[in-house]
Each structure stands twice: as structure tokens, then as C-alpha cells.
Design a protein around this motif. Structure first.
Motif, PDB file in Angstrom:
ATOM      1  N   MET A  58      41.432 -15.646  37.540  1.00 42.90           N
ATOM      2  CA  MET A  58      40.587 -16.137  38.634  1.00 42.90           C
ATOM      3  C   MET A  58      39.566 -17.140  38.103  1.00 42.90           C
ATOM      4  SD  MET A  58      40.080 -12.509  40.613  1.00 42.90           S
ATOM      5  CE  MET A  58      38.891 -12.932  41.852  1.00 42.90           C
ATOM      6  N   GLU A  59      39.030 -16.829  36.944  1.00 41.95           N
ATOM      7  CA  GLU A  59      38.045 -17.739  36.351  1.00 41.95           C
ATOM      8  C   GLU A  59      38.678 -19.084  36.000  1.00 41.95           C
ATOM      9  OE1 GLU A  59      36.171 -15.796  33.083  1.00 41.95           O
ATOM     10  OE2 GLU A  59      34.742 -14.743  34.378  1.00 41.95           O
ATOM     11  N   ARG A  60      39.893 -19.005  35.426  1.00 38.64           N
ATOM     12  CA  ARG A  60      40.599 -20.241  35.075  1.00 38.64           C
ATOM     13  C   ARG A  60      40.864 -21.079  36.320  1.00 38.64           C
ATOM     14  NH1 ARG A  60      43.656 -17.105  31.656  1.00 38.64           N
ATOM     15  NH2 ARG A  60      45.391 -17.043  33.134  1.00 38.64           N
ATOM     16  N   TYR A  61      41.313 -20.378  37.376  1.00 37.96           N
ATOM     17  CA  TYR A  61      41.609 -21.072  38.635  1.00 37.96           C
ATOM     18  C   TYR A  61      40.348 -21.755  39.192  1.00 37.96           C
ATOM     19  CZ  TYR A  61      42.720 -21.917  43.515  1.00 37.96           C
ATOM     20  OH  TYR A  61      42.882 -22.498  44.738  1.00 37.96           O
ATOM     21  N   SER A  62      39.239 -21.012  39.166  1.00 38.47           N
ATOM     22  CA  SER A  62      37.972 -21.573  39.666  1.00 38.47           C
ATOM     23  C   SER A  62      37.586 -22.821  38.876  1.00 38.47           C
ATOM     24  CB  SER A  62      36.837 -20.548  39.531  1.00 38.47           C
ATOM     25  OG  SER A  62      37.084 -19.457  40.364  1.00 38.47           O
ATOM     26  N   GLN A  63      37.748 -22.742  37.563  1.00 42.88           N
ATOM     27  CA  GLN A  63      37.390 -23.869  36.710  1.00 42.88           C
ATOM     28  C   GLN A  63      38.288 -25.062  37.000  1.00 42.88           C
ATOM     29  OE1 GLN A  63      34.641 -23.900  34.684  1.00 42.88           O
ATOM     30  NE2 GLN A  63      35.134 -26.082  34.664  1.00 42.88           N
ATOM     31  N   GLU A  64      39.579 -24.775  37.227  1.00 39.75           N
ATOM     32  CA  GLU A  64      40.529 -25.858  37.509  1.00 39.75           C
ATOM     33  C   GLU A  64      40.183 -26.550  38.831  1.00 39.75           C
ATOM     34  OE1 GLU A  64      44.485 -24.247  37.296  1.00 39.75           O
ATOM     35  OE2 GLU A  64      44.278 -23.846  35.150  1.00 39.75           O
ATOM     36  N   VAL A  65      39.826 -25.734  39.828  1.00 38.37           N
ATOM     37  CA  VAL A  65      39.442 -26.312  41.126  1.00 38.37           C
ATOM     38  C   VAL A  65      38.216 -27.194  40.959  1.00 38.37           C
ATOM     39  CG1 VAL A  65      38.571 -25.799  43.451  1.00 38.37           C
ATOM     40  CG2 VAL A  65      40.460 -24.458  42.522  1.00 38.37           C
ATOM     41  N   ALA A  66      37.215 -26.678  40.239  1.00 40.96           N
ATOM     42  CA  ALA A  66      35.983 -27.455  40.008  1.00 40.96           C
ATOM     43  C   ALA A  66      36.304 -28.771  39.299  1.00 40.96           C
ATOM     44  CB  ALA A  66      34.992 -26.633  39.181  1.00 40.96           C
ATOM     45  N   ASP A  67      37.138 -28.690  38.254  1.00 35.30           N
ATOM     46  CA  ASP A  67      37.500 -29.896  37.492  1.00 35.30           C
ATOM     47  C   ASP A  67      38.213 -30.906  38.387  1.00 35.30           C
ATOM     48  OD1 ASP A  67      36.435 -28.738  35.276  1.00 35.30           O
ATOM     49  OD2 ASP A  67      38.347 -28.131  34.390  1.00 35.30           O
ATOM     50  N   CYS A  68      39.119 -30.391  39.200  1.00 40.87           N
ATOM     51  CA  CYS A  68      39.918 -31.245  40.086  1.00 40.87           C
ATOM     52  C   CYS A  68      39.024 -31.954  41.110  1.00 40.87           C
ATOM     53  CB  CYS A  68      40.975 -30.373  40.771  1.00 40.87           C
ATOM     54  SG  CYS A  68      41.995 -31.274  41.919  1.00 40.87           S
ATOM     55  N   VAL A  69      38.118 -31.188  41.729  1.00 36.37           N
ATOM     56  CA  VAL A  69      37.214 -31.760  42.735  1.00 36.37           C
ATOM     57  C   VAL A  69      36.320 -32.824  42.097  1.00 36.37           C
ATOM     58  CG1 VAL A  69      35.227 -31.246  44.229  1.00 36.37           C
ATOM     59  CG2 VAL A  69      37.223 -29.739  44.252  1.00 36.37           C
ATOM     60  N   LEU A  70      35.754 -32.494  40.944  1.00 36.06           N
ATOM     61  CA  LEU A  70      34.838 -33.447  40.302  1.00 36.06           C
ATOM     62  C   LEU A  70      35.567 -34.686  39.781  1.00 36.06           C
ATOM     63  CD1 LEU A  70      32.361 -30.990  38.564  1.00 36.06           C
ATOM     64  CD2 LEU A  70      31.913 -32.487  40.513  1.00 36.06           C
ATOM     65  N   ALA A  71      36.816 -34.499  39.342  1.00 36.80           N
ATOM     66  CA  ALA A  71      37.602 -35.664  38.886  1.00 36.80           C
ATOM     67  C   ALA A  71      37.867 -36.607  40.056  1.00 36.80           C
ATOM     68  CB  ALA A  71      38.919 -35.192  38.282  1.00 36.80           C
ATOM     69  N   LYS A  72      38.189 -36.012  41.207  1.00 40.20           N
ATOM     70  CA  LYS A  72      38.437 -36.806  42.417  1.00 40.20           C
ATOM     71  C   LYS A  72      37.160 -37.552  42.826  1.00 40.20           C
ATOM     72  CE  LYS A  72      40.634 -36.040  46.934  1.00 40.20           C
ATOM     73  NZ  LYS A  72      41.074 -35.018  47.897  1.00 40.20           N
ATOM     74  N   ALA A  73      36.037 -36.840  42.742  1.00 39.84           N
ATOM     75  CA  ALA A  73      34.748 -37.444  43.113  1.00 39.84           C
ATOM     76  C   ALA A  73      34.385 -38.577  42.148  1.00 39.84           C
ATOM     77  CB  ALA A  73      33.658 -36.374  43.125  1.00 39.84           C
ATOM     78  N   LYS A  74      34.591 -38.344  40.854  1.00 41.14           N
ATOM     79  CA  LYS A  74      34.236 -39.374  39.870  1.00 41.14           C
ATOM     80  C   LYS A  74      35.118 -40.611  40.027  1.00 41.14           C
ATOM     81  CE  LYS A  74      34.046 -36.747  36.073  1.00 41.14           C
ATOM     82  NZ  LYS A  74      33.850 -36.404  34.642  1.00 41.14           N
ATOM     83  N   LYS A  75      36.357 -40.373  40.449  1.00 44.63           N
ATOM     84  CA  LYS A  75      37.277 -41.497  40.666  1.00 44.63           C
ATOM     85  C   LYS A  75      36.724 -42.422  41.765  1.00 44.63           C
ATOM     86  CE  LYS A  75      42.219 -42.254  41.363  1.00 44.63           C
ATOM     87  NZ  LYS A  75      43.440 -41.652  41.933  1.00 44.63           N
ATOM     88  N   LEU A  76      36.121 -41.808  42.779  1.00 47.81           N
ATOM     89  CA  LEU A  76      35.520 -42.613  43.852  1.00 47.81           C
ATOM     90  C   LEU A  76      34.348 -43.456  43.328  1.00 47.81           C
ATOM     91  CD1 LEU A  76      35.334 -40.248  46.970  1.00 47.81           C
ATOM     92  CD2 LEU A  76      36.760 -42.265  46.707  1.00 47.81           C
ATOM     93  N   CYS A  77      33.712 -42.964  42.268  1.00 43.96           N
ATOM     94  CA  CYS A  77      32.510 -43.638  41.739  1.00 43.96           C
ATOM     95  C   CYS A  77      32.833 -44.624  40.628  1.00 43.96           C
ATOM     96  CB  CYS A  77      31.528 -42.610  41.178  1.00 43.96           C
ATOM     97  SG  CYS A  77      31.065 -41.314  42.316  1.00 43.96           S
ATOM     98  N   LYS A  78      34.114 -44.793  40.335  1.00 45.41           N
ATOM     99  CA  LYS A  78      34.468 -45.536  39.107  1.00 45.41           C
ATOM    100  C   LYS A  78      34.005 -46.999  39.113  1.00 45.41           C
ATOM    101  CE  LYS A  78      39.237 -46.484  40.533  1.00 45.41           C
ATOM    102  NZ  LYS A  78      39.099 -47.875  40.925  1.00 45.41           N
ATOM    103  N   ASP A  79      33.804 -47.561  40.296  1.00 44.88           N
ATOM    104  CA  ASP A  79      33.382 -48.966  40.354  1.00 44.88           C
ATOM    105  C   ASP A  79      31.869 -49.158  40.227  1.00 44.88           C
ATOM    106  OD1 ASP A  79      35.970 -49.871  40.588  1.00 44.88           O
ATOM    107  OD2 ASP A  79      35.966 -49.679  42.776  1.00 44.88           O
ATOM    108  N   LEU A  80      31.138 -48.058  40.204  1.00 46.63           N
ATOM    109  CA  LEU A  80      29.681 -48.179  40.097  1.00 46.63           C
ATOM    110  C   LEU A  80      29.316 -48.583  38.677  1.00 46.63           C
ATOM    111  CD1 LEU A  80      28.518 -44.938  41.959  1.00 46.63           C
ATOM    112  CD2 LEU A  80      28.505 -47.257  42.846  1.00 46.63           C
ATOM    113  N   GLN A  81      28.587 -49.666  38.564  1.00 47.24           N
ATOM    114  CA  GLN A  81      28.267 -50.150  37.221  1.00 47.24           C
ATOM    115  C   GLN A  81      26.843 -49.839  36.780  1.00 47.24           C
ATOM    116  OE1 GLN A  81      29.444 -54.193  37.696  1.00 47.24           O
ATOM    117  NE2 GLN A  81      31.586 -53.789  37.219  1.00 47.24           N
ATOM    118  N   HIS A  82      25.943 -49.816  37.727  1.00 48.75           N
ATOM    119  CA  HIS A  82      24.547 -49.620  37.340  1.00 48.75           C
ATOM    120  C   HIS A  82      24.014 -48.282  37.822  1.00 48.75           C
ATOM    121  CE1 HIS A  82      24.489 -53.744  36.016  1.00 48.75           C
ATOM    122  NE2 HIS A  82      25.022 -54.098  37.168  1.00 48.75           N
TER     123      HIS A  82
END
Lengths: 183, 183
Positions: free
Chosen positions: A81-105
Motif C-alpha cells: 500500500m505504501e509503495r502504491y501511494s508513493q507511485e501515485v504521488a510520483d505519477c501525479v507530481l511528474a504530470k504536474a511538473k510536465k505542465l510547468c516545463k516551459d517555465l523559465q523564471h
């Protein structure tokens, strides 16, 4: 006023598994966070209690060693369960960071916290000195909300900083995810 | 994303007699509406029913000719109440426009509408094609809210566009009005 707009701001965006929180982040990037601003964007994912979403009465039982999930499940299940929770968190944050990839400053930080999203988001807004909290209107799914209540309503009432609540328009919801992605 | 930020936006700001809505407007000017954006700022003042703030049951009585305020009060009193309402609306909008006086590339419009602020704000957000609704958290005073419920909570739940709810920090509330004025 133009000078004030250039001041450093800490923009806290609560993200979860739902598309709406990603739409909220995207809206925030397009309308609130500008390239030329000294902004810090903090992406917060809250990992709900391992026992799952439950009413307050049930959640209180988590404090009791006999009913705490860690003691209800075998170590293997707990670890999975802990691994699954961590994977979900990683997945969500990776998706979110991808949206921010063009931010330069804009400095982008990520946080993962455990607990009831309602309380944790309010606490983190205070602790991190957020100038504004951004979140989707309907996070954490229908069934979860039935028990949790509206996370956004709770935060709007309890967070001291300005709160921006973003709903994903139905037309975009119908069209799928791609319409709000920055790429 | 930078291009999208430059797109035309209609920012609807609900203003009332309270300092908090002026603080919300000021926050919006400093953080959401930029000089170089093609923004239209719409300042909306909602004039509550002449019978005053009342629960839904009582408000329903307004539809009954026998209990409608226009028939409860003499023409002189009704006229005086109308004049007072207009003066309050003018005063609030003048104060709001004063905050916007430094905006050079932003079109500022004002609207006065009659009715229950909860419903009118939601209707106007839709009708005016607002891209975002900005409002104070605690508009319309404590006693009025007791009957009305929270206007901002209602709007956050019912308006389709993003809603920015701004609370006036206590430190600023203590320091008085001048701290958030743009001049």
C-alpha cells in the motif's frame, strides 16, 4: 501596482489524481504565474491516510493501536500500500511538473504530505507562507468527497491567504486531457 | 503559455460596502490583472432587495403583492430607500474605480444589479462571460450573512468559471483601509 506584481510570490497548487487539479494548475500557469515574475510554484500532493477515505468518526479510530491500519494489515500488504501511494504521488507530481516545463523564471518545488487533504492543505498554506492557494473544485473524486466533504470548500473557508478554485469546464472535460496541456 | 496570458480576459470583481471586497479588488489588481494584458475589469455591485436581507422563506413573500415592500411602505419612504441604495452603489463603485485609476491598458466597466447577491453574481458571471470571478470572503457583514449564508461559498460552488476568494488579513484589517489602497 506594476512593481507589486513583480514581487516574489509563493503560489501553492494542490494537485491530486483528478484531471481537474491539472486543469487548475494549467489555468494558474496561464493566468497567475508569469514568466517575468519572481514566483515560486509549490506543487503539493497530499497522500490520504492509508486506511482510505472515511468519516471523521472512523478516522479517529486510526489513533487506536488496535484499529490502526498498520496493525489491521500484514506487513506485506502495508508495504504494498505504501509503495502504491508513493507511485501515485510520483505519477501525479511528474504530470504536474510536465505542465510547468516551459517555465523559465519560476522556481518549481514539490511536496508530498500525508494526512487528511483538508487539514494538510490548510496547514501547508500557512507553514509555507503561500501568497495564494490554487486548487480544483472537485478533487478526490465523487465517492471520496461523500465522506470527505468538499476539500476546496473547506480550504476556502479556513485558509488565510487568497484561494483560487478552478472548475474544469465540461467542454474540456468531454474533450479529454490534451486540451489543457501546455505542450 | 506566455501568449495565452496575453489573451483577452474578462475579470469580474464583486464589490460591496465592506473593506474586504476592496482588498480583494486590490489583490486582484496586483496579482491577476497586469498592465500589459488585454483585460476587461468589470466591477459589479449588487443592490440587495429593498426589503433587506432575509431568509429565502421571507424573500419569497416579496413576490406576493400584499407583502411586497413597495406596498408595505409609503411612496416617500420607498423613494428614499431607492435613493439611499443608489448612493451606496455609487459610493462603492467610486471607491473601487479609484483603486483602478492607475490601470492604463485595462478597460474598466461598472455594473449595478438588483437582487440576491448570491444569485446575481452567479448569473452575471455567466452572462458577462467572465473568465474569473474575484470576491471577498466575507461580504455583506456578519448579521446579513446569518440570513444570506456565505455569498462566496455559494458562488464558489455554483459559478462555472474560476473563483478567487480573498480574505483581508487581520493585520491589514487592524491597520485600516489605507494599507491596501493603490495610491
Amino acid at each position: 501596482m506594476a512593481e507589486e506584481a513583480e514581487n516574489e510570490r509563493r503560489v501553492l497548487v494542490a494537485v491530486d489524481e483528478g484531471d481537474e487539479s491539472m486543469y487548475a494548475l494549467s489555468w494558474c500557469l496561464n493566468n497567475l504565474v508569469f514568466q517575468n515574475s519572481k514566483n515560486t510554484l509549490i506543487l503539493l500532493y497530499v497522500n490520504p491516510p492509508r486506511g482510505g477515505y472515511m468519516p471523521f468518526e472512523t478516522a479517529a479510530a486510526l489513533d487506536d493501536p488496535e484499529t490502526h491500519p498498520a496493525n489491521l494489515y500484514s506487513p506485506e500488504i502495508t508495504a504494498a500500500m505504501e509503495r502504491y501511494s508513493q507511485e501515485v504521488a510520483d505519477c501525479v507530481l511528474a504530470k504536474a511538473k510536465k505542465l510547468c516545463k516551459d517555465l523559465q523564471h519560476v522556481k518549481v518545488e514539490t511536496r508530498v504530505e500525508d494526512g487528511d487533504p483538508r487539514d494538510v492543505i490548510c496547514e501547508m498554506a500557512e507553514k509555507l507562507g503561500a501568497h495564494v492557494l490554487v486548487m480544483g473544485s472537485h478533487g478526490y473524486g465523487l465517492i471520496k468527497r461523500t465522506f470527505l466533504g468538499s476539500v476546496s470548500s473547506h480550504c476556502a473557508q479556513n485558509v488565510k491567504c487568497p484561494v483560487l478554485i478552478v472548475k474544469k469546464p465540461k467542454s474540456i472535460a468531454d474533450a479529454g486531457d490534451e486540451t489543457y496541456q501546455s505542450e
